[in-house]
Structures are given as structure tokens and as C-alpha cells.
Design an enzyme around this catalytic site. Structure first.
Site, mmCIF file in Angstrom:
data_model
loop_
_atom_site.group_PDB
_atom_site.id
_atom_site.type_symbol
_atom_site.label_atom_id
_atom_site.label_comp_id
_atom_site.label_asym_id
_atom_site.label_seq_id
_atom_site.Cartn_x
_atom_site.Cartn_y
_atom_site.Cartn_z
ATOM 1 N N CYS A 145 6.221 -12.632 4.280
ATOM 2 C CA CYS A 145 6.782 -13.028 5.577
ATOM 3 C C CYS A 145 6.289 -14.396 6.046
ATOM 4 O O CYS A 145 6.839 -14.954 6.998
ATOM 5 C CB CYS A 145 6.435 -11.980 6.633
ATOM 6 S SG CYS A 145 4.653 -11.826 6.955
ATOM 7 N N ASP B 43 3.655 -5.201 -7.351
ATOM 8 C CA ASP B 43 3.060 -6.110 -6.376
ATOM 9 C C ASP B 43 2.033 -6.975 -7.105
ATOM 10 O O ASP B 43 1.445 -6.547 -8.109
ATOM 11 C CB ASP B 43 2.383 -5.332 -5.244
ATOM 12 C CG ASP B 43 2.267 -6.172 -3.965
ATOM 13 O OD1 ASP B 43 2.911 -5.801 -2.969
ATOM 14 O OD2 ASP B 43 1.550 -7.197 -3.972
ATOM 15 N N ILE C 131 0.820 -1.218 0.000
ATOM 16 C CA ILE C 131 0.000 0.000 0.000
ATOM 17 C C ILE C 131 0.855 1.270 0.000
ATOM 18 O O ILE C 131 0.346 2.364 0.213
ATOM 19 C CB ILE C 131 -0.969 0.019 1.197
ATOM 20 C CG1 ILE C 131 -0.224 -0.076 2.529
ATOM 21 C CG2 ILE C 131 -1.982 -1.122 1.068
ATOM 22 C CD1 ILE C 131 -1.142 0.033 3.748
ATOM 23 N N GLY C 132 2.164 1.109 -0.236
ATOM 24 C CA GLY C 132 2.998 2.294 -0.413
ATOM 25 C C GLY C 132 3.813 2.714 0.788
ATOM 26 O O GLY C 132 4.309 3.849 0.827
ATOM 27 N N GLY C 133 4.003 1.829 1.760
ATOM 28 C CA GLY C 133 4.759 2.188 2.948
ATOM 29 C C GLY C 133 6.177 2.641 2.649
ATOM 30 O O GLY C 133 6.665 3.627 3.223
ATOM 31 N N ILE D 161 6.657 -10.851 -9.528
ATOM 32 C CA ILE D 161 8.029 -10.360 -9.571
ATOM 33 C C ILE D 161 8.946 -11.332 -10.313
ATOM 34 O O ILE D 161 9.964 -10.922 -10.893
ATOM 35 C CB ILE D 161 8.524 -10.085 -8.143
ATOM 36 C CG1 ILE D 161 7.837 -8.813 -7.610
ATOM 37 C CG2 ILE D 161 10.037 -9.941 -8.064
ATOM 38 C CD1 ILE D 161 8.089 -8.515 -6.156
ATOM 39 N N SER E 92 1.883 -4.391 6.026
ATOM 40 C CA SER E 92 2.709 -3.254 5.648
ATOM 41 C C SER E 92 3.854 -3.024 6.634
ATOM 42 O O SER E 92 4.141 -3.852 7.499
ATOM 43 C CB SER E 92 1.836 -2.000 5.521
ATOM 44 O OG SER E 92 2.550 -0.956 4.871
ATOM 45 N N SER F 1 9.958 -5.674 0.749
ATOM 46 C CA SER F 1 9.442 -6.341 1.934
ATOM 47 C C SER F 1 8.787 -7.638 1.472
ATOM 48 O O SER F 1 7.572 -7.706 1.293
ATOM 49 C CB SER F 1 8.428 -5.441 2.653
ATOM 50 O OG SER F 1 7.966 -6.049 3.828
#
Length: 358
Positions: free
Chosen positions: A76, A31, A10-12, A54, A338, A73
Site C-alpha cells: 500500500c 509472500d 499473516i493469513g488474513g 511474486i 494486514s 492485498s
């Protein structure tokens, strides 16, 4: 910095670049999550945003973008404490392993920043990453940091790596993992305070008192939309992490917040800690009378933190917005995936200039 945002969410990372004060241009963001991309494009309509896997990228594609910085990022789930910890055997690491393979072939690459969950530092994926960047001519430094170490009332321990080409000055002499903010990062940092018109800010003079939960609360919240249900009070009242206006901490918010209670984030109570404690004692006095216990706990007006409040705790600016079509459930999921904008902004400043902004 000429930046490629991988796993841009979301652009962090983009907001962290803005917060850092360094000169930058985001050449492209990528993304595979369409909901996240919608939020990204809503807030950064002039930045190229690719909705693609990606693994479709090769070094030639990246070279054409003329970037010298990669921020990422990666997923995870292969490393998180509540997952199966399958590491590189989890197919969700495939895109990261793909990037690791092509990093040596990106000749213009000068800067790398990676964020992931605590636990990534002991993974095989991490070992492959640091081996790659070391062999590709980078100095690097790894950290486990949390926003609470910077004055933000939220615990969110995360792994960070910053890497810089060896032909550029680097302010660390070794790559050993650090678990507290380095003095290079903290010595000249002004006091952090919160302004509800702008979000978290720095003031060289400083403000009186620590930042508390009351500082990040939304006004006029419709409690009926966020109240903890009687069913949750009945089953999970004892495991909730309850924070009050005077609290100076909160638990890490995850993508499951609002759907599950344990380990997903804190619950807000508008009253004091003493009131919470005494009300729980009164509820216990009702013994096996579940209805009376729940009725007593209901007086605490326990509610979930709103998406805006969580965004504030993650240091997103006040002009960050979700499109109107995004549901609260989606907001919680997207925020939970995020980054903390402020922590990353300090690391970016450290990576680029060697000292934090003053």
C-alpha cells in the site's frame, strides 16, 4: 473456490475464507516477508507457503496450481496518505503490475478480490487493474468500506474490488464505486457480537447494546509492558486519540503503532471520558511545570492496545497465534499491514454466492 493467496501476509485472507462459510481450498500462499510467512505457517501448517517474489510467477506456474480464485492485498505504500504517492513509479507496484499482465492468460480464473488503502481508487495502478479485468471478461465492483460500518469498533477505511467472470451471476449491475455497505451485503446480516473464546460472531437474535472497547480487552494485561512513557506524555499528550472501555470506536492501527503516536492508532485509558477530560484540565493548571503535568497525566494509566486486542479489532479469531519468537514490535508491524477479516469475509460471500451468510 480453489484459491491462490498473493501477498498472503499473516493469513488474513485465509481466515476470511473460513469466516465466510463458503467451500474453499487454498492451493498456495505467497509472500516475500519472512516474518509474515513464519506467522502464516504457524497458523496454517498444512497450506503451501512460498517465500518468494511474486514477479517470479508466470501464468504457467499459476495454471499448474489449478486455481480459480486470486485474493491479494498488494503493497500500500505507493498509495497511502502518509507516503510519497508515487503510484506506478514506485517499484513496490512492480509485482502488482506483473500480476495484471498475466491475469488475461489464466484461463481458469473466475474470481478476484483485491484490498488496498483508501487512495488506491484514484491511482494509475487501479486504472490498469480494472482495465485488465474488464478486458479479460470480468464484471467488477469497487468499494471503500470500514469495519465500523459492520458494527466493529474500529475505523479502517480500505479499498476493495471484487470481480467475477461474466459467465457467472453477479449481483451488481454497474461498477461504480460504493462508499457504504450495499444492501445486498447488509439486509440479511445477523447482529454482530463479541465472544472472548471465539472472537467476533453473528447471532440471528442479536445481543443488547453495541460492541464497545471493553468487549475486546485482554484480561490481566501487564500494564508496565504497554504504558505510554513519560517522554510521550510530555511531547504528544495533546495529539493522542484516547479511547475508554465505553468507547464504540478506535482509530486505524498502522505498522508504526508503538513507535509513533500521531496517526498510528488509539491509546487506551481504563477510566471514563469525563475522567480523561478533567485530568487534562488539571494538567493544564500546572502551566509550564512539565513534571507536574506529566505526573498528573500519569494517573490516567494510558497504555497501548496489546497485539491481541488489535487482532480482535481486526476480527482475527481467538485461535490466531504469533510464534513465541515474534516481538511486540513485529506483531504491530504485521497487524498494521494486514486486513480486517470480517469485512473481507462478507465480500467473499457476496462474490461467491451473491448474498451474505445468515
Amino acid at each position: 473456490m480453489e484459491v491462490l493467496e498473493l501477498y498472503s501476509g499473516i493469513g488474513g485472507m485465509h481466515y476470511a475464507l473460513k469466516e465466510s462459510g463458503i467451500q474453499f481450498k487454498v492451493a498456495a500462499s505467497i509472500d516475500i516477508n519472512t516474518a509474515a510467512n513464519d506467522v502464516y505457517k504457524h497458523n496454517f501448517p498444512n497450506t503451501i507457503n512460498f517465500n518468494r517474489n511474486i514477479q517470479c510467477l508466470d501464468s504457467g506456474d499459476i495454471t499448474k496450481l489449478a486455481i480459480n480464485t486470486i485474493l491479494m492485498s498488494p503493497p500500500c505504500q505507493p498509495f497511502t496518505r502518509v507516503g510519497l504517492k508515487k503510484d506506478i513509479l514506485d517499484e513496490r507496484t512492480d509485482s502488482l503490475l506483473h500480476i495484471i499482465k498475466i491475469i488475461p492468460h489464466i484461463e481458469m480464473l473466475k474470481y478476484i478480490l483485491v484490498e488496498n488503502v483508501k487512495g488506491f481508487e484514484v491511482s494509475q495502478a487501479r486504472n490498469k487493474l480494472v482495465k485488465c479485468i474488464a478486458e479479460s471478461g470480468f464484471n467488477y465492483k469497487e468499494f471503500i468500506l470500514s469495519p465500523c460500518q459492520f458494527g466493529v469498533p474500529n475505523t479502517r477505511h480500505r479499498y476493495y474490488l471484487i470481480a467475477k467472470k461474466k459467465d457467472r451471476p453477479f449481483c451488481f449491475t454497474n461498477s461504480s464505486l460504493m462508499v457504504i455497505p450495499p444492501k445486498e451485503l447488509l439486509n440479511s446480516l445477523p447482529s454482530l457480537y463479541f465472544n472472548k473464546n471465539e472472537g467476533f460472531n453473528q447471532n440471528i437474535v442479536g445481543q443488547s447494546g453495541a460492541i464497545c472497547i471493553k468487549d475486546i480487552l485482554e484480561e490481566n494485561v501487564d500494564e508496565t509492558d504497554y504504558l505510554v512513557s513519560d517522554k510521550i506524555l510530555q511531547k504528544h499528550a495533546r495529539i493522542m486519540d484516547i479511547q475508554t472501555p465505553a468507547s464504540s470506536k478506535s482509530c486505524c492501527f498502522t505498522k508504526a503503532y508503538g513507535r509513533y503516536i500521531e496517526g498510528t492508532g488509539s491509546i487506551f485509558c481504563p477510566f471514563s471520558k469525563d475522567t480523561v477530560h478533567n485530568t487534562y484540565l488539571n494538567a493544564d493548571n500546572h502551566g509550564d511545570d512539565i513534571e507536574q503535568r506529566v505526573q498528573t497525566l500519569r494517573t490516567l494509566k494510558l497504555r497501548y492496545f496489546t497485539p491481541r486486542e488489535i487482532a480482535r479489532l481486526m476480527c482475527f479469531p481467538e485461535n490466531f497465534q504469533f510464534p513465541k519468537t515474534v516481538t511486540n514490535k513485529q506483531k504491530y508491524r504485521l497487524l498494521g499491514n494486514s486486513i480486517n477479516v470480517y469485512v473481507v469475509s462478507r465480500l467473499l460471500k457476496l462474490l461467491k454466492d451473491g448474498i451474505p451468510n445468515t
